[in-house]
Structures are given as structure tokens and as C-alpha cells.
Design a protein around this motif. Structure first.
Motif: not given
Length: 542
Positions: A130, A294-295, A298, A379, A383, A418-419, A421
Motif C-alpha cells: 500500500c 494506484t488503480r 489494484c 479495475k 478486482c 482492491s475492489s 480501494w
């Protein structure tokens, strides 16, 4: 006491293997322009698969961070204590360039190489990735203010992990965090109430709260606050240039479902000092580049978790016997394992394609447009699939998979993150619609990617035609958002598998995910799929 029984038919621990022994990953590394990094990816994969590093992952999750708000005599310190192996994991990640190093690396494929390393290393322990991801993602946002970027970017990209709260410019390397959401708004950051008041000399005083701030011991943070000109982005260091602690108070640590090794805090700004990044009133537009990167992580993390679960399930099935045969040799189990492998390979393939687009986007408008839409689509889907995949992989181990020592419960608890965030399912689906409306060239770029596989597989061609039909009719499109995005994700994965994937995997994917010859659960692939060939691709060299 005499022995009551012999221990037999138990599965040996899966250690001492190379997590980069993954044909889909390695082919993507080469195809997307980073074949030069293969040796380092294998080095990191071997380290991640070692018994020593697996033990690090176990210990940091069984001994989560502890918040220390005050010292013994009552002075406010706002520090978080981590297990020592947290710092070992962080040190390896930083020294191998999983953080912001690619932004200072001029070699073609630098971001692809970083994605591959992130993929293999995060399989062992996801929590510490993270802050690694946020450090990677902070750089393009920080570049909106060159005077700040010139100071901080070299330190964010430095391959030295230098832990501890000190003046950032006096450290050998920095870690960055992000602090956006508030109690009343969540993903609706325009509802934020934290204020930023000009304080002279280019600084602002921030007052308010943040509901979810991961890695609160990071050196600097990007955050959003309401300035006189509207919602704006700011850089806040934990320690100010004069050595004093910034007025960022940690209220408590979240007791999360998973991601236990990583601290996530509720914080308050009590006149905290920050510096404007970009222009006042353009905070969302400024920080969205950080969110975009960040995606990507993920997606990579979701694919990594699928690969980890698939390999663990297959390892168990190869070494466990039931009803007179190896578990893996029972047709029902072979179907389940092959289905998990198909999902895993599709996720890895699209993750590497997006990493390649990230590398090329700065110089290629078509790749930038493709990335904008394809990342939002992927994403959402990859995720979203991760929790179901983790649950099925865990079940392959039976009761043993439900026990903490197997490592599968940790994977399962981590899988929904991850789904959630960087925008949960609806946010990602609606962001896809937003990209389609505001950047029609992104639709053209995605369609061009699909068309590259035209004529290779009739099932894919039919599925793409169906998607075109849905794109032509945008009535009630918000109501249909998830359905549309899911179909876009599936045809994108199918087109990549048909062009670049293993023939047996591509056939199974097109038959099940695109032609609809599939059930609601994993393990419902149609007759005729070459499960033997598919399963050979998830057998690590032990």
C-alpha cells in the motif's frame, strides 16, 4: 505415550520456488518491452517464494501495527510501531524499485518491469505494498508543482528505505501517502469540509479530519482541502523543515477485515502546514493522476492474488489423494483448477498490457486514451473477481484451507480490498461512463484494441459485436453500467488472450466467458477444454 497414528497424505509446504515462474507474466514482460528486467524479476520471485520471506509475511500480519499517541510523560508523538519484518519487506520493495523508481528510469519498459516485480513480490504479503503503491503514484501529481517535485521526487525515487520521522529533505529516501476521504463523503471528495487557509510564505494551514489514511507513518502526504479557490491538493510532511512535528494527529487505527500488517488511521489536522500542489480549485484534477496509478496497482495486486491462490490450490491438489487418486486427477477438481487458472491468466495478461500502456502513454496519445478507459474497465472487473476467486481457491484445500496456517484465509480477507480501494464497484463503473462521455477517443482506442483480434475466434467476434450494440444505445446507461463494463472487460481480456495467450486458455475463456457455456461458479467449464495443458501452466518448479 505410544503413537496413535501416522501422519500421511498431508501436503508439503510450498516454499523454495520462484514466484516469477509464470509463463503469462514472463511473456508479457517481454512483449511490453521490459525483457531486460527478467533476471531481477526472477531474483525477486525466488526471494518471495523462500521460506524466510514467507515467514516475514506471516509475522507482520499476526502482529499488526500499534498506535502510540503520547510518550510516557504525556507529549503527543502520533507514531505507529510495526513488527521488525515490516521494515524488511519495505526495504526489499524499495531497493528493488517497486516504489517511485521508474519515474527516474529512462529505459523503455521501466513501468512494465516495476509492474512485474510488484506482481511477484506482493503475492507473499500485500499489506506493505500500500505505501509502496502510493509512493509510486505520488510522483505525477507532485509534478504539477515543479518547485516541490524538484525537491521531493529524487527522494521518493531513491532506492533506500530510510524509516523514521525526520525532516524529509534530510533523509536518504521517502515514502508518500494519500489522504482524501472524510466521514461525510467517502468517495464524494467534493463534499470534503477540511479547510486550507493561506498562512504566508506559500504555506496553508489545514484544519479538519480524514476518515481513512493508510500508512500514517509515511514521510509526506497528498491530501485534499477546501482553499479559498475551492477544493485543492496539498503536500503535507509529517515533520516540518524546522524539525517540529506537523499538527497531524492520529486518532485511532482502523480494525480492518484484512490488510492487517498495514496501518490505516483516522487523523485530524489541527492547523497542519501544507503546500499547494497545482492550482487552487483543481484538487480533484490534480490528484486524479495519483488515483489512476494506484488503480493500476489494484489491478496488478488483484491478478497477483489470483495467481497465488491458483498455484496454492493446484499444489494442494497434486499432493493430496482422495478416493484412490490424486485430487488433481479427479475430473471435477481439474475443471475447478483450470477455471481458476483461466481467470488468473486473463487478469495477468490485461495487467501487463495496462502497464505497457502506462509506459508508452507519455509519448503516444493512442496509448494514453486506451489506458484511460481500459484501466477503469479492468479495475472494476479484475478486482471484482478477486474475492470469488480467493474463496474457490481456499475451498480447494478443504478444511485445511480454512485454517490460518494455510495462508488462504489471509488471501481471502485481503481479496475485497482492491475492489474498494480507489473507488468501489459502482465508482469504477461510473468512471468508465465518464471517460466514454468526456474522452470519446478512449472508446475509439479500446475498440481498436478489440479489432486487432478480429477474425481469429468467432465467439470473440460475436461478443465484440454485442458490445458495439450496447455502446450504440446509451439509454438507461447508468442503470446498465456494471453490465456494460463487465462486457467490455471480458472482450478486452478475450482479445488479449486470443492474440497473446496460450491457445488452450484462450479457447476455455472464449467458450465460457464469451459464448456463455459456463455456470455461476468456478469449475463449470464446458466439455472439450484442454484442462491438462492449462494446469501444466500453473505448476511451479519446486
Amino acid at each position: 505415550m505410544p503413537a496413535t497414528h501416522d501422519v500421511t497424505n498431508q501436503v508439503p509446504q510450498l516454499t523454495g520456488h520462484d514466484l516469477a515462474d509464470d509463463p503469462t507474466l514472463l511473456a508479457g514482460l517481454e512483449r511490453e518491452g521490459a525483457g531486460w528486467a527478467a533476471d531481477e524479476v526472477h531474483e525477486l520471485g525466488t526471494l518471495a517464494g523462500s521460506e524466510r520471506v514467507q515467514e516475514w509475511g506471516r509475522l507482520v500480519n499476526e502482529n499488526p501495527p500499534v498506535l502510540c499517541t503520547h510518550d510516557r510523560v504525556g507529549h503527543r508523538v502520533d507514531e505507529v510501531e510495526f513488527h521488525p519484518h515490516w521494515h524488511d519487506l519495505m526495504d526489499v520493495a524499495v531497493s528493488h524499485g517497486l516504489h517511485a523508481a521508474p519515474w527516474r528510469d529512462s529505459r523503455p519498459g521501466a513501468h512494465v518491469a516495476r509492474a512485474a516485480k510488484f506482481y511477484v513480490w506482493s503475492q507473499n504479503e500485500a499489506g506493505h505494498t500500500c505505501p509502496i503503491s502510493m509512493t509510486y503514484s505520488a510522483v505525477p501529481t507532485l509534478r504539477h508543482s515543479p518547485q516541490l517535485s524538484d525537491v521531493y521526487e529524487p527522494l521518493l525515487a531513491a532506492r533506500e528505505y530510510d524509516y523514521g520521522l525526520r525532516v524529509p529533505t534530510g533523509k536518504r529516501g521517502l515514502i508518500a501517502g494519500m489522504s482524501m476521504t472524510e466521514k461525510q463523503g467517502g468517495s464524494d471528495v467534493r463534499a470534503n469540509t477540511t479547510t486550507a487557509t493561506p498562512a504566508g510564505a506559500g504555506a496553508y494551514a489545514l484544519t479538519g479530519h480524514k476518515w481513512f489514511t493508510s500508512a500514517p507513518m509515511s514521510d509526506v502526504f497528498l491530501t485534499l482541502a477546501q482553499a479559498p479557490g475551492g477544493l485543492s491538493c496539498f503536500l503535507l510532511p509529517r515533520v516540518l523543515p524546522d524539525g517540529s512535528r506537523n499538527a497531524i494527529h492520529l486518532q485511532r487505527l482502523k480494525d480492518k477485515l484484512g490488510n492487517k500488517s498495514n496501518a490505516s488511521a483516522e487523523i485530524e489536522y489541527d492547523g497542519a502546514s501544507g503546500w499547494l500542489v497545482g492550482e487552487e480549485g483543481r484538487g480533484v484534477r490534480t490528484i486524479i493522476e495519483m488515483v489512476s496509478n494506484t488503480r493500476l496497482d489494484c489491478v496488478i495486486g488483484g491478478a497477483a492474488g489470483m495467481r497465488y491462490g491458483t498455484v496454492r490450490a493446484a499444489h494442494h491438489a497434486r499432493h493430496r489423494s482422495t478416493f484412490g487418486a490424486r485430487l488433481a486427477d479427479h475430473p471435477a477438481m481439474a475443471n475447478v483448477l483450470a477455471d481458476l487458472a483461466v481467470e488468473s491468466e486473463a487478469a495477468t495478461l490485461v495487467a501487463m498490457r495496462l502497464a505497457g500502456a502506462s509506459d508508452r502513454a507519455a509519448a503516444d496519445d493512442g496509448e494514453a486514451a486506451f489506458r484511460r478507459l481500459a484501466l477503469a474497465v479492468t479495475k472494476y472487473w479484475v478486482c471484482k473477481r478477486a474475492p470469488a476467486h480467493a474463496a474457490e481457491a481456499l475451498e480447494c484445500l478443504g478444511g485445511n484451507g480454512y485454517v490460518e496456517e494455510s495462508g488462504m484465509p489471509r488471501l481471502f480477507r485481503e481479496s475485497p480490498l482492491s475492489s474498494i480501494w480507489e473507488g468501489s464497484g459502482n465508482v469504477a463503473a461510473l468512471d468508465t461512463l465518464r471517460a466514454m462521455a468526456k474522452q470519446p477517443d478512449s472508446v475509439e482506442a479500446l475498440v481498436a484494441e478489440l479489432d486487432a483480434a478480429s477474425g481469429v475466434d468467432g465467439r470473440l467476434d460475436e461478443a465484440i459485436a454485442g458490445v458495439r450494440k450496447e455502446l450504440a444505445d446509451l439509454s438507461d446507461v447508468e442503470y446498465r453500467a456494471r453490465r456494460l463494463v463487465e462486457r467490455l472487460a471480458l472482450v478486452l481480456q478475450g482479445s488479449l488472450l486470443v492474440r497473446h495467450g496460450d491457445e488452450a486458455v484462450a479457447d476455455a475463456f472464449c467458450a465460457s466467458r464469451l459464448a456463455g457455456d459456463w455456470g455461476a461458479a468456478f469449475g463449470t467449464l464446458p466439455t472439450g477444454v484442454d484442462t491438462t495443458r492449462i494446469l501444466s501452466r500453473i505448476t511451479p518448479t519446486e
